[in-house]
Write a protein that holds these residues in place. Structure first.
Motif, PDB file in Angstrom:
ATOM      1  N   LEU A   1      46.262  38.156  37.157  1.00 21.70           N
ATOM      2  CA  LEU A   1      46.494  36.719  37.022  1.00 21.70           C
ATOM      3  C   LEU A   1      47.293  36.230  38.224  1.00 21.70           C
ATOM      4  CD1 LEU A   1      46.496  34.105  35.301  1.00 21.70           C
ATOM      5  CD2 LEU A   1      48.594  34.966  34.221  1.00 21.70           C
ATOM      6  N   VAL A   2      46.821  35.169  38.852  1.00 27.02           N
ATOM      7  CA  VAL A   2      47.484  34.633  40.041  1.00 27.02           C
ATOM      8  C   VAL A   2      47.421  33.113  39.991  1.00 27.02           C
ATOM      9  CG1 VAL A   2      45.375  34.771  41.432  1.00 27.02           C
ATOM     10  CG2 VAL A   2      47.612  34.778  42.552  1.00 27.02           C
ATOM     11  N   GLN A   3      48.412  32.479  40.573  1.00 30.62           N
ATOM     12  CA  GLN A   3      48.411  31.019  40.622  1.00 30.62           C
ATOM     13  C   GLN A   3      47.505  30.515  41.732  1.00 30.62           C
ATOM     14  OE1 GLN A   3      52.565  29.844  40.943  1.00 30.62           O
ATOM     15  NE2 GLN A   3      52.662  29.521  38.727  1.00 30.62           N
ATOM     16  N   ALA A   4      47.029  29.322  41.566  1.00 28.81           N
ATOM     17  CA  ALA A   4      46.215  28.704  42.607  1.00 28.81           C
ATOM     18  C   ALA A   4      46.993  28.679  43.919  1.00 28.81           C
ATOM     19  CB  ALA A   4      45.831  27.290  42.192  1.00 28.81           C
TER      20      ALA A   4
ATOM     21  N   GLY B   1      47.442  31.344  45.650  1.00 27.72           N
ATOM     22  CA  GLY B   1      47.932  32.697  45.850  1.00 27.72           C
ATOM     23  C   GLY B   1      46.876  33.635  46.410  1.00 27.72           C
ATOM     24  N   SER B   2      47.250  34.910  46.472  1.00 23.63           N
ATOM     25  CA  SER B   2      46.388  35.927  47.067  1.00 23.63           C
ATOM     26  C   SER B   2      46.294  37.152  46.166  1.00 23.63           C
ATOM     27  CB  SER B   2      46.922  36.360  48.430  1.00 23.63           C
ATOM     28  OG  SER B   2      46.953  35.286  49.339  1.00 23.63           O
ATOM     29  N   VAL B   3      45.173  37.814  46.275  1.00 25.09           N
ATOM     30  CA  VAL B   3      44.938  39.073  45.563  1.00 25.09           C
ATOM     31  C   VAL B   3      44.085  39.952  46.462  1.00 25.09           C
ATOM     32  CG1 VAL B   3      43.682  40.130  43.646  1.00 25.09           C
ATOM     33  CG2 VAL B   3      45.125  38.169  43.220  1.00 25.09           C
ATOM     34  N   ARG B   4      44.328  41.255  46.420  1.00 22.93           N
ATOM     35  CA  ARG B   4      43.470  42.182  47.142  1.00 22.93           C
ATOM     36  C   ARG B   4      42.803  43.121  46.148  1.00 22.93           C
ATOM     37  NH1 ARG B   4      44.448  46.831  51.741  1.00 22.93           N
ATOM     38  NH2 ARG B   4      45.331  47.958  49.973  1.00 22.93           N
ATOM     39  N   LEU B   5      41.503  43.138  46.184  1.00 19.78           N
ATOM     40  CA  LEU B   5      40.734  44.043  45.343  1.00 19.78           C
ATOM     41  C   LEU B   5      40.353  45.280  46.142  1.00 19.78           C
ATOM     42  CD1 LEU B   5      38.294  41.547  43.584  1.00 19.78           C
ATOM     43  CD2 LEU B   5      40.620  42.203  42.927  1.00 19.78           C
TER      44      LEU B   5
ATOM     45  N   GLN C   1      40.111  40.977  50.383  1.00 26.43           N
ATOM     46  CA  GLN C   1      41.346  40.196  50.448  1.00 26.43           C
ATOM     47  C   GLN C   1      41.008  38.751  50.115  1.00 26.43           C
ATOM     48  OE1 GLN C   1      44.615  41.189  51.080  1.00 26.43           O
ATOM     49  NE2 GLN C   1      45.115  39.075  50.529  1.00 26.43           N
ATOM     50  N   MET C   2      41.628  38.251  49.076  1.00 22.37           N
ATOM     51  CA  MET C   2      41.320  36.910  48.588  1.00 22.37           C
ATOM     52  C   MET C   2      42.549  36.029  48.754  1.00 22.37           C
ATOM     53  SD  MET C   2      39.631  38.493  45.123  1.00 22.37           S
ATOM     54  CE  MET C   2      39.243  36.940  44.359  1.00 22.37           C
ATOM     55  N   ASN C   3      42.443  35.035  49.617  1.00 22.14           N
ATOM     56  CA  ASN C   3      43.547  34.117  49.883  1.00 22.14           C
ATOM     57  C   ASN C   3      43.177  32.704  49.448  1.00 22.14           C
ATOM     58  OD1 ASN C   3      44.930  36.272  51.147  1.00 22.14           O
ATOM     59  ND2 ASN C   3      44.054  35.742  53.142  1.00 22.14           N
ATOM     60  N   SER C   4      44.185  31.875  49.362  1.00 23.03           N
ATOM     61  CA  SER C   4      43.982  30.458  48.984  1.00 23.03           C
ATOM     62  C   SER C   4      43.106  30.346  47.743  1.00 23.03           C
ATOM     63  CB  SER C   4      43.347  29.688  50.151  1.00 23.03           C
ATOM     64  OG  SER C   4      44.162  29.768  51.302  1.00 23.03           O
TER      65      SER C   4
END
Length: 121
Positions: free
Chosen positions: A10-13, A15-19, A83-86
C-alpha cells in the motif's frame, strides 16, 4: 515457483514502489536470453501490458506508465525489476511478471503469481 514476484503493498499517491521478480534458475538456465515483462490487472478489468525488457536490454512501456515506471534486469540474479514512481490511484492492480523464450514469436511462455499494489489517494 518458476517466477516469484514481490514488493507490492500500500502506497500513497505520488509515492514509489519497486517490484522484483526472481526466476527459478532450474527453469531459466539461460535467463539472459528471455524477454521479461510486467503486466497488471485491476479489479473488473482485463490484464494489460505495463513494460518489457528484451534480452539485449532495450525496453518497452505502455503509454500510461511511460516516464514514471522503469523496468530493469539483473541477469546474474535472474531478476527483473519494476521501479514505479509518481504512483496514481489508477495504478492500483495486481502486477505479474512473465517470461518469453527467444524462440517464441509473441506472447509469454511463463507467468508468475501476482503481487498487489494499492495506491491510495
Amino acid at each position: 515457483v518458476q517466477l516469484q514476484a514481490s514488493g507490492g503493498g500500500l502506497v500513497q499517491a505520488g509515492g514509489s514502489v519497486r517490484l522484483c521478480c526472481e526466476a527459478d534458475v532450474r527453469t531459466f538456465s539461460s535467463y539472459s536470453s528471455y524477454r521479461m515483462g510486467w503486466f497488471r490487472q485491476a479489479p473488473g478489468k482485463e490484464r494489460e501490458f505495463v513494460a518489457a525488457i528484451k534480452s539485449g536490454g532495450s525496453t518497452l512501456y505502455s503509454d500510461s506508465v511511460k516516464g514514471r515506471f522503469t523496468i530493469s534486469r539483473d541477469n546474474a540474479k535472474n531478476t527483473v525489476y519494476l521501479q514505479m514512481n509518481s504512483l496514481k490511484p489508477e495504478d492500483t492492480a495486481v502486477y505479474s511478471c512473465a517470461a518469453r523464450r527467444s524462440t517464441t514469436p509473441s506472447g509469454y511462455d511463463y507467468w508468475g503469481q501476482g503481487t498487489q499494489v494499492t495506491v491510495s489517494s
